[in-house]
Motif scaffolding. Structure first.
Motif, PDB file in Angstrom:
ATOM      1  N   ASN B 100      -0.560  -1.191  -7.490  1.00  0.00           N
ATOM      2  CA  ASN B 100      -1.857  -1.505  -8.064  1.00  0.00           C
ATOM      3  C   ASN B 100      -2.915  -1.360  -6.987  1.00  0.00           C
ATOM      4  OD1 ASN B 100      -3.928  -4.132  -8.587  1.00  0.00           O
ATOM      5  ND2 ASN B 100      -3.653  -2.696 -10.245  1.00  0.00           N
ATOM      6  N   SER B 101      -3.984  -0.651  -7.312  1.00  0.00           N
ATOM      7  CA  SER B 101      -5.140  -0.543  -6.421  1.00  0.00           C
ATOM      8  C   SER B 101      -4.737  -0.006  -5.045  1.00  0.00           C
ATOM      9  CB  SER B 101      -5.820  -1.904  -6.319  1.00  0.00           C
ATOM     10  OG  SER B 101      -7.080  -1.761  -5.749  1.00  0.00           O
ATOM     11  N   ALA B 102      -4.889  -0.813  -3.993  1.00  0.00           N
ATOM     12  CA  ALA B 102      -4.555  -0.342  -2.652  1.00  0.00           C
ATOM     13  C   ALA B 102      -3.059  -0.111  -2.477  1.00  0.00           C
ATOM     14  CB  ALA B 102      -5.055  -1.345  -1.620  1.00  0.00           C
ATOM     15  N   GLY B 103      -2.244  -0.749  -3.310  1.00  0.00           N
ATOM     16  CA  GLY B 103      -0.802  -0.500  -3.281  1.00  0.00           C
ATOM     17  C   GLY B 103      -0.494   0.974  -3.505  1.00  0.00           C
ATOM     18  N   CYS B 104      -1.364   1.646  -4.293  1.00  0.00           N
ATOM     19  CA  CYS B 104      -1.188   3.079  -4.541  1.00  0.00           C
ATOM     20  C   CYS B 104      -1.407   3.866  -3.255  1.00  0.00           C
ATOM     21  CB  CYS B 104      -2.171   3.555  -5.598  1.00  0.00           C
ATOM     22  SG  CYS B 104      -1.996   2.696  -7.154  1.00  0.00           S
ATOM     23  N   GLN B 105      -2.347   3.400  -2.424  1.00  0.00           N
ATOM     24  CA  GLN B 105      -2.587   4.082  -1.148  1.00  0.00           C
ATOM     25  C   GLN B 105      -1.367   3.958  -0.244  1.00  0.00           C
ATOM     26  OE1 GLN B 105      -6.664   2.114  -1.036  1.00  0.00           O
ATOM     27  NE2 GLN B 105      -6.899   3.668   0.554  1.00  0.00           N
ATOM     28  N   VAL B 106      -0.750   2.776  -0.260  1.00  0.00           N
ATOM     29  CA  VAL B 106       0.445   2.555   0.562  1.00  0.00           C
ATOM     30  C   VAL B 106       1.580   3.459   0.083  1.00  0.00           C
ATOM     31  CG1 VAL B 106       2.135   0.832   1.311  1.00  0.00           C
ATOM     32  CG2 VAL B 106      -0.264   0.182   1.045  1.00  0.00           C
ATOM     33  N   ILE B 107       1.718   3.571  -1.250  1.00  0.00           N
ATOM     34  CA  ILE B 107       2.783   4.416  -1.798  1.00  0.00           C
ATOM     35  C   ILE B 107       2.525   5.884  -1.447  1.00  0.00           C
ATOM     36  CG2 ILE B 107       3.813   5.274  -3.940  1.00  0.00           C
ATOM     37  CD1 ILE B 107       3.369   2.471  -5.114  1.00  0.00           C
ATOM     38  N   ALA B 108       1.276   6.322  -1.557  1.00  0.00           N
ATOM     39  CA  ALA B 108       0.942   7.717  -1.230  1.00  0.00           C
ATOM     40  C   ALA B 108       1.249   7.997   0.238  1.00  0.00           C
ATOM     41  CB  ALA B 108      -0.527   7.988  -1.533  1.00  0.00           C
ATOM     42  N   ASP B 109       0.964   7.015   1.096  1.00  0.00           N
ATOM     43  CA  ASP B 109       1.234   7.213   2.519  1.00  0.00           C
ATOM     44  C   ASP B 109       2.740   7.238   2.791  1.00  0.00           C
ATOM     45  OD1 ASP B 109      -0.348   7.395   5.072  1.00  0.00           O
ATOM     46  OD2 ASP B 109       1.155   5.888   5.628  1.00  0.00           O
ATOM     47  N   LEU B 110       3.477   6.401   2.027  1.00  0.00           N
ATOM     48  CA  LEU B 110       4.941   6.401   2.161  1.00  0.00           C
ATOM     49  C   LEU B 110       5.495   7.778   1.798  1.00  0.00           C
ATOM     50  CD1 LEU B 110       7.470   4.534   2.602  1.00  0.00           C
ATOM     51  CD2 LEU B 110       7.505   4.259   0.123  1.00  0.00           C
TER      52      LEU B 110
END
Lengths: 334, 254
Positions: B100-110
């Motif tokens: 959710n929200s910034a969690g998506c940025q973390v997943i994209a970086d992963l």
């Protein structure tokens, strides 16, 4: 946006609803889709003609709603299930399901090809059955939602030369009632089933009908606009009711049929004979849009001047009332 | 009381990572990654709706919720490395991910450095809109968005923010605003769905459209009338969209 727990509900806000409409390419379905789009609803449009649906989707977007197009023939149960699935994939829920896909065949009972009769039953009745099955599975799981079946006043007072259509429209009322009863017994108070009974509506139904009467089919007056039915459908989402007649003439006919059923039956027969089927213009026999969809991108209105006729009727009624008032006033003065 | 099952603590990423778990032990795992300053807690409503089919695991990234973080706040790469570490340590590589929200940025970086850890991905309200990467715009949008969220979220968020602390919040916000997520989304090669609420002010439709176009196997969904925090304010809808994504991928794989 949380669906309320299976408690009682009294309709819902119209804004931001997810609505599935069958028969959205033309007539009442199309008018309903456009009206709902004007209230910011998300629409899932289905019918046989993809081109027509694309056009409706564009019009919906222009009015501020969102729309996706899922072409399907309602006689195919799997295709209708797929429509529900696509709605959930895209919007996550279904708030309202409107069954409005219908076809008809005109012709004396014995002269109507059996396959055409069967096709009308397949589309008008089995199409609704498939719609109800797909919709109720979702609505019951959500615990909330409105299912709207478009029947006709022909579902209360049958007509000659359209036995197939009349049969299905009666059946739809029974289907709705049955579902309503089941939901009530199960205590699913949040799910509502409504039936709409429109009078003659200015839609392309009459031109596109299969016809074996040898006479051209006209819209039997009084003719009302599809927007009027759409308005009723919007009000049903806000406040669901069991059965609603659209058009004052329809309402008075339905009422009268309760008191003098024999007379209304004969009146309807006479009207259809005199005014529904043209006495001047002959028409070749043909199966209309039963087996193949009509050409073109469809439209809500059918060119029967429903708007102008409504305006004329209103003016005439106003003039009559005014005349009566003047007459009674002048008599009193004397 | 919290609605979650037995919590899970794992020694990984240089700390003791806390994860809230709900669902049967033999069900497939579904990992939830929270947004800026949040924790596992706001995934509760979504977890309850998915727990029949999945073992929902909502992890607290280091420095958030119940996981202690390093003194120096982690940047996006730091957070995604921690997430990857934890996924490897718990054997959750290839599990479905919901951000959710910034969690998506973390997943994209992963996805950039450990693409093998990714299963099907649900990106709900992916931040940060390329056209509004500044503090005042983001805070303004968050405030406006609260109107569309379910009552109770504010209290929950305030508690999470206080627990996280202002220093970490500010530093993390700086990292998130500087994160060029549009250059990373292409690395998510697994099936993915981008979901937004139609009333979401933080993530406009044009931005999710852009994100969807960048995903090799992505499609989009939109929940009418919902705001930004879909896992809390529109959990039933998000659960259905998640299930249909996993149904699609399930039929392809098995």
């Amino acid at each position: 946006m949380e669906p309320s727990p299976a408690g009682y509900f009294d309709g819902m806000r119209i804004k931001d609803r997810v609505v599935v409409v069958t028969g959205a390419s033309s007539g009442i379905g199309r008018a309903a889709a456009l009206a709902l789009a004007g209230h910011d609803c998300a629409l899932v449009l289905t019918a046989r003609r993809e081109g027509a649906l694309q056009q409706v989707a564009e019009e919906c977007t222009a009015r501020g709603g969102q729309a996706i197009v899922v072409p399907a023939d309602v006689t195919d149960a799997d295709a209708v299930q797929q429509v529900a699935r696509q709605a959930l994939d895209r919007f996550g829920r279904i708030d309202v399901w409107i069954n409005a896909a219908a076809v008809t065949v005109f012709g004396p009972f014995q002269d109507t090809p059996l396959q055409d009769f069967r096709r009308v039953v397949d589309v008008n009745l089995m199409g609704y059955v498939h719609g109800c099955r797909a919709a109720l599975a979702v609505l019951r799981e959500q615990g909330r939602g409105v299912l709207i079946n478009v029947s006709s006043i022909v579902g209360v007072i049958a007509q000659p030369y359209t036995p197939a259509y009349g049969t299905t429209k009666f059946a739809i009322r029974a289907l709705s009632t049955s579902l309503r009863q089941e939901l009530w017994l199960d205590g699913a108070r949040g799910v509502k089933v409504c039936t709409v009974l429109p009078a003659t509506i200015d839609t392309p139904l009459f031109q596109q009908a299969a016809n074996y009467t040898g006479r051209e089919v006209r819209a039997m007056p009084p003719v009302y606009t599809p927007e009027r039915v759409a308005h009723t459908i919007v009000s049903l989402v806000r406040r669901p009711r069991r059965e609603v007649v659209v058009g004052p003439m329809g309402r008075s006919l339905v009422l009268q049929s309760k008191f003098t059923p024999g007379f209304v039956e004969k009146l309807m027969a006479f009207q259809v004979h005199r005014r529904h089927l043209s006495r001047k213009h002959p028409a070749p026999a043909g199966s209309g849009n039963l087996h193949e969809p009509a050409a073109g991108t469809g439209s809500a209105r059918g060119g029967w001047h429903g708007g102008r006729r409504t305006a004329l009727r209103r003016t005439a009624t106003a003039a009559m009332l005014l005349g009566a008032a003047v007459a009674s006033a002048s008599r009193r003065q004397r | 009381m919290t609605g979650w099952g037995r919590p899970e603590f794992t020694a990984s990423a240089g700390t003791r990572v806390h994860a809230a778990v709900l669902g049967p032990a033999d069900a497939p795992d579904l990992v939830c990654v929270h947004g800026w300053g949040c924790s596992h807690r706001y995934f509760g409503p979504l977890a309850r709706r998915l727990s029949g089919r999945f073992r929902v695991v909502a992890v607290d990234l280091p420095g958030f919720g119940s996981t202690l973080g390093p003194a120096e706040p982690l940047d996006v790469r730091g957070l995604s490395t921690a997430l990857g570490d934890w996924m490897r340590a718990t054997g959750r590589g290839g599990a479905a991910l919901v951000g959710n929200s910034a969690g998506c940025q973390v997943i994209a970086d992963l996805a950039v450095h450990s693409p093998e850890l990714l299963g099907p991905v649900v990106l709900s309200g992916p931040s940060v809109d390329r056209r509004a990467r500044s503090y005042p715009r983001q805070f303004g949008r968050i405030l406006v968005d609260m109107r569309w969220e379910r009552v109770g979220l504010t209290r929950l968020l305030v508690r999470d923010y206080l627990r996280c602390g202002p220093r970490r919040l500010r530093a993390t916000a700086r990292f998130l605003l500087a994160d060029p997520v549009e250059r990373k989304l292409g690395h998510i090669r697994t099936p993915a769905v981008v979901v937004r609420g139609s009333r979401d002010t933080i993530v406009p439709r044009a931005w999710t459209r852009e994100c969807t176009a960048l995903l090799p196997q992505g499609y989009s969904a939109e929940i009418p009338g919902a705001g930004h925090i879909l896992n809390y304010s529109a959990p039933a809808e998000l659960a259905r969209i998640t299930c249909s994504l996993l149904d699609r991928t399930g039929s392809e794989d098995r």
